[in-house]
Design a protein around this motif. Structure first.
Motif, mmCIF file in Angstrom:
data_model
loop_
_atom_site.group_PDB
_atom_site.id
_atom_site.type_symbol
_atom_site.label_atom_id
_atom_site.label_comp_id
_atom_site.label_asym_id
_atom_site.label_seq_id
_atom_site.Cartn_x
_atom_site.Cartn_y
_atom_site.Cartn_z
ATOM 1 N N UNK A 1 49.740 24.992 44.254
ATOM 2 C CA UNK A 1 50.643 24.302 45.548
ATOM 3 C C UNK A 1 52.189 24.929 45.333
ATOM 4 N N UNK A 2 53.357 25.720 47.045
ATOM 5 C CA UNK A 2 54.896 25.793 46.181
ATOM 6 C C UNK A 2 54.050 27.486 46.105
ATOM 7 N N UNK A 3 52.771 27.636 45.536
ATOM 8 C CA UNK A 3 52.619 29.619 46.281
ATOM 9 C C UNK A 3 52.564 29.667 47.285
ATOM 10 N N UNK A 4 52.211 31.131 47.458
ATOM 11 C CA UNK A 4 51.036 31.680 48.887
ATOM 12 C C UNK A 4 49.661 31.967 48.442
ATOM 13 N N UNK A 5 49.112 32.142 49.121
ATOM 14 C CA UNK A 5 47.586 32.289 49.326
ATOM 15 C C UNK A 5 47.191 33.592 49.048
ATOM 16 N N UNK A 6 46.661 33.667 47.894
ATOM 17 C CA UNK A 6 46.459 35.138 46.857
ATOM 18 C C UNK A 6 44.917 35.048 46.981
ATOM 19 N N UNK A 7 44.608 36.219 46.561
ATOM 20 C CA UNK A 7 42.769 37.094 46.313
ATOM 21 C C UNK A 7 42.730 36.724 45.238
ATOM 22 N N UNK A 8 41.261 36.266 45.481
ATOM 23 C CA UNK A 8 40.394 35.830 44.076
ATOM 24 C C UNK A 8 39.221 36.851 43.381
ATOM 25 N N UNK A 9 38.735 36.559 44.989
ATOM 26 C CA UNK A 9 37.738 38.104 44.551
ATOM 27 C C UNK A 9 36.903 38.521 45.853
ATOM 28 N N UNK A 10 37.018 39.757 46.309
ATOM 29 C CA UNK A 10 35.897 40.631 47.712
ATOM 30 C C UNK A 10 34.390 40.733 47.553
ATOM 31 N N UNK A 11 33.680 40.976 47.967
ATOM 32 C CA UNK A 11 32.484 41.564 47.952
ATOM 33 C C UNK A 11 31.931 42.179 49.136
ATOM 34 N N UNK A 12 31.436 43.275 49.280
ATOM 35 C CA UNK A 12 31.079 43.793 50.472
ATOM 36 C C UNK A 12 29.851 43.294 50.752
ATOM 37 N N UNK A 13 28.960 43.346 52.012
ATOM 38 C CA UNK A 13 27.732 43.616 52.284
ATOM 39 C C UNK A 13 27.131 44.397 51.441
ATOM 40 N N UNK A 14 27.700 45.647 51.035
ATOM 41 C CA UNK A 14 26.863 47.057 50.145
ATOM 42 C C UNK A 14 26.880 46.477 48.341
ATOM 43 N N UNK A 15 27.733 45.658 47.959
ATOM 44 C CA UNK A 15 27.787 45.258 46.974
ATOM 45 C C UNK A 15 29.092 45.414 45.802
ATOM 46 N N UNK A 16 29.950 46.936 46.832
ATOM 47 C CA UNK A 16 31.654 46.355 45.982
ATOM 48 C C UNK A 16 32.083 45.165 46.097
ATOM 49 N N UNK A 17 32.771 44.809 44.573
ATOM 50 C CA UNK A 17 33.907 43.656 44.541
ATOM 51 C C UNK A 17 34.812 44.356 44.199
ATOM 52 N N UNK A 18 36.019 43.404 44.187
ATOM 53 C CA UNK A 18 37.070 43.385 43.586
ATOM 54 C C UNK A 18 36.973 42.169 43.477
ATOM 55 N N UNK A 19 38.174 42.543 42.505
ATOM 56 C CA UNK A 19 39.304 40.826 42.193
ATOM 57 C C UNK A 19 40.371 41.293 41.288
ATOM 58 N N UNK A 20 41.264 39.742 41.402
ATOM 59 C CA UNK A 20 42.055 39.828 40.772
ATOM 60 C C UNK A 20 42.513 40.444 39.227
ATOM 61 N N UNK A 21 43.243 40.613 38.788
ATOM 62 C CA UNK A 21 43.631 40.873 37.448
ATOM 63 C C UNK A 21 43.235 39.474 36.853
ATOM 64 N N UNK A 22 44.097 37.934 37.017
ATOM 65 C CA UNK A 22 43.880 37.660 37.090
ATOM 66 C C UNK A 22 42.723 36.132 36.395
ATOM 67 N N UNK A 23 41.417 36.694 37.580
ATOM 68 C CA UNK A 23 40.420 35.708 36.988
ATOM 69 C C UNK A 23 39.551 37.878 36.473
#
Length: 121
Positions: free
Chosen positions: A41-63
């Motif tokens: 609430x009151x915040x913008x949408x932010x990235x948490x984590x992503x996964x590519x089809x090839x298996x590469x992952x990305x995470x927000x520092x906070x998680x």
């Protein structure tokens, strides 16, 4: 047209765990990335984590070191295992997929309806 359906949200105490699931359905020509975003609430949408089809992952520092994203390409499904949850993780969590448009080289972002995660003190 691709639809994303999320499940697994709910209420949990701080320190607890939840697992979110997101399944893509419809006419799917290809998905190159799936992921999770959240909006408190009151915040913008932010990235948490992503996964590519090839298996590469990305995470927000906070998680990092608390959340793990995984997926099943055959089922066009992505999961988010959330451990050591904190009250600041409270948000609506949205599934996202980058989907191929027909037999073209263009991709279109698709969003789920969101699932609420509430972490109590």
């Amino acid at each position: 047209q691709v639809q994303l359906v999320e499940s697994g949200g709910g209420l949990v105490q701080a320190g607890g765990s939840l697992r979110l699931s997101c399944a893509a359905s419809g006419i799917i020509f290809g998905i190159n990335t799936m992921g999770w975003y959240r909006q408190a609430p009151g915040n913008e949408r932010e990235l948490v984590a992503t996964l590519t089809r090839g298996g590469t992952t990305t995470y927000a520092d906070s998680v990092k070191d608390r959340f793990t994203i995984s997926g099943d390409n055959a089922k066009n499904t992505v999961y988010l295992q959330m451990n050591s949850l904190k009250p600041e993780d409270t948000a609506i969590y949205y599934c996202n997929a980058n989907t191929r448009v027909g037999f073209t080289n263009r991709y279109l972002e698709v969003w789920g309806q969101g699932t609420l995660v509430t972490v109590s003190v």
